[in-house]
Design a protein around this motif. Sequence first.
Motif, PDB file in Angstrom:
ATOM      1  N   ASN A 165      -1.435  -5.671   3.338  1.00 13.11           N
ATOM      2  CA  ASN A 165      -0.195  -6.408   3.114  1.00 13.11           C
ATOM      3  C   ASN A 165      -0.245  -7.681   3.956  1.00 13.11           C
ATOM      4  N   LEU A 166      -0.576  -8.788   3.316  1.00 13.05           N
ATOM      5  CA  LEU A 166      -0.789 -10.041   4.048  1.00 13.05           C
ATOM      6  C   LEU A 166       0.500 -10.744   4.451  1.00 13.05           C
ATOM      7  N   PHE A 167       1.610 -10.402   3.792  1.00 17.07           N
ATOM      8  CA  PHE A 167       2.894 -11.023   4.110  1.00 17.07           C
ATOM      9  C   PHE A 167       3.964  -9.939   4.275  1.00 17.07           C
ATOM     10  N   PRO A 168       3.819  -9.080   5.291  1.00 16.54           N
ATOM     11  CA  PRO A 168       4.800  -8.008   5.484  1.00 16.54           C
ATOM     12  C   PRO A 168       6.177  -8.562   5.822  1.00 16.54           C
ATOM     13  N   GLN A 169       7.196  -7.797   5.430  1.00 14.26           N
ATOM     14  CA  GLN A 169       8.574  -8.176   5.724  1.00 14.26           C
ATOM     15  C   GLN A 169       9.199  -7.146   6.649  1.00 14.26           C
ATOM     16  N   VAL A 170      10.002  -7.643   7.582  1.00 13.44           N
ATOM     17  CA  VAL A 170      10.687  -6.782   8.547  1.00 13.44           C
ATOM     18  C   VAL A 170      12.178  -7.077   8.503  1.00 13.44           C
ATOM     19  N   LYS A 171      12.961  -6.000   8.437  1.00 11.71           N
ATOM     20  CA  LYS A 171      14.428  -6.114   8.473  1.00 11.71           C
ATOM     21  C   LYS A 171      14.888  -5.864   9.899  1.00 11.71           C
ATOM     22  N   ILE A 228      18.934  -9.666   9.465  1.00 11.83           N
ATOM     23  CA  ILE A 228      17.975 -10.752   9.301  1.00 11.83           C
ATOM     24  C   ILE A 228      16.704 -10.149   8.706  1.00 11.83           C
ATOM     25  N   VAL A 229      16.087 -10.831   7.750  1.00 11.29           N
ATOM     26  CA  VAL A 229      14.798 -10.404   7.218  1.00 11.29           C
ATOM     27  C   VAL A 229      13.790 -11.522   7.469  1.00 11.29           C
ATOM     28  N   VAL A 230      12.641 -11.144   7.999  1.00  7.33           N
ATOM     29  CA  VAL A 230      11.569 -12.109   8.244  1.00  7.33           C
ATOM     30  C   VAL A 230      10.348 -11.734   7.420  1.00  7.33           C
ATOM     31  N   GLU A 231       9.643 -12.757   6.931  1.00  9.75           N
ATOM     32  CA  GLU A 231       8.356 -12.545   6.278  1.00  9.75           C
ATOM     33  C   GLU A 231       7.280 -13.061   7.223  1.00  9.75           C
ATOM     34  N   LEU A 232       6.302 -12.214   7.513  1.00  9.52           N
ATOM     35  CA  LEU A 232       5.266 -12.544   8.471  1.00  9.52           C
ATOM     36  C   LEU A 232       4.011 -13.026   7.749  1.00  9.52           C
TER      37      LEU A 232
END
Length: 194
Positions: free
Chosen positions: A27-33, A41-45
Amino acid sequence: MARILILIGYLFTSMVMAKNVAIDPNNLFPQVKLETSKGTIVVELDRIKAPITVDNFLTYVVTGEYNNTIFHRVIEGFVVQGGGYDKNYVPRKVGENIVNESGNGLKNQTYTIAMAKEHRPHTANRQFFFNMADNTNLDPGINWGYAVFGAVTQGEEVLEEIAKQKTDFNAELGWEDVPVEPIILIKATLLPAV
C-alpha cells in the motif's frame, strides 16, 4: 544514497512485519484516520517518497501508541504538533530515531504532515506536526529540513479549529504555545487499503 535509503526503508518494513504489526508494504499511499477531541482528520501518506518515515509513523499508529496523546504545541499560522505526550504531559514510549527524509521532494506546505525532530538531522522518532501555512523555512536548504510524509485529505477545518485554540506558557513544563484546554488525539487508525 537514494538506493541506500530505500533499502533501509525495506529493512525497516521487514523488522516491523517481524514484530507482527499489520502494515501492508504494497500500500504505497496508506490513509490514517485521526479522531481528535475537536473532530476527525484523515491523512494520506506517501510511502514512495518517504518510506522510512511512513513505516515509522504507521508502526506507532497500529500499535496504539498515538491513542490518547495530546497536541502539545499549537501556533496559529504555523504548526499543530503532537504525538509525544499523554494528557498529563508524561512522555510516551519512544522508538529508535529514523533517517531524515526531508530531501524527498515533498514540501512543508499548508495541511501537510511532517516529522518533528531536534536540531540534529536524524532525531525524529514519534512526534509529528501539521503545517498550518507554507513553511518554506522548514524545507531543506543549507541545513537539513523537516521530513514531510503526507497530506490531509479530510478535516482541514478541524485543524484550523485546533490552531485557533487559546495557548499559554506552561511554567511547570517550561513550554510555550501549550493549549489551555488539552486537545486529545483520541485514536489513530490505519484505514483499509482502497
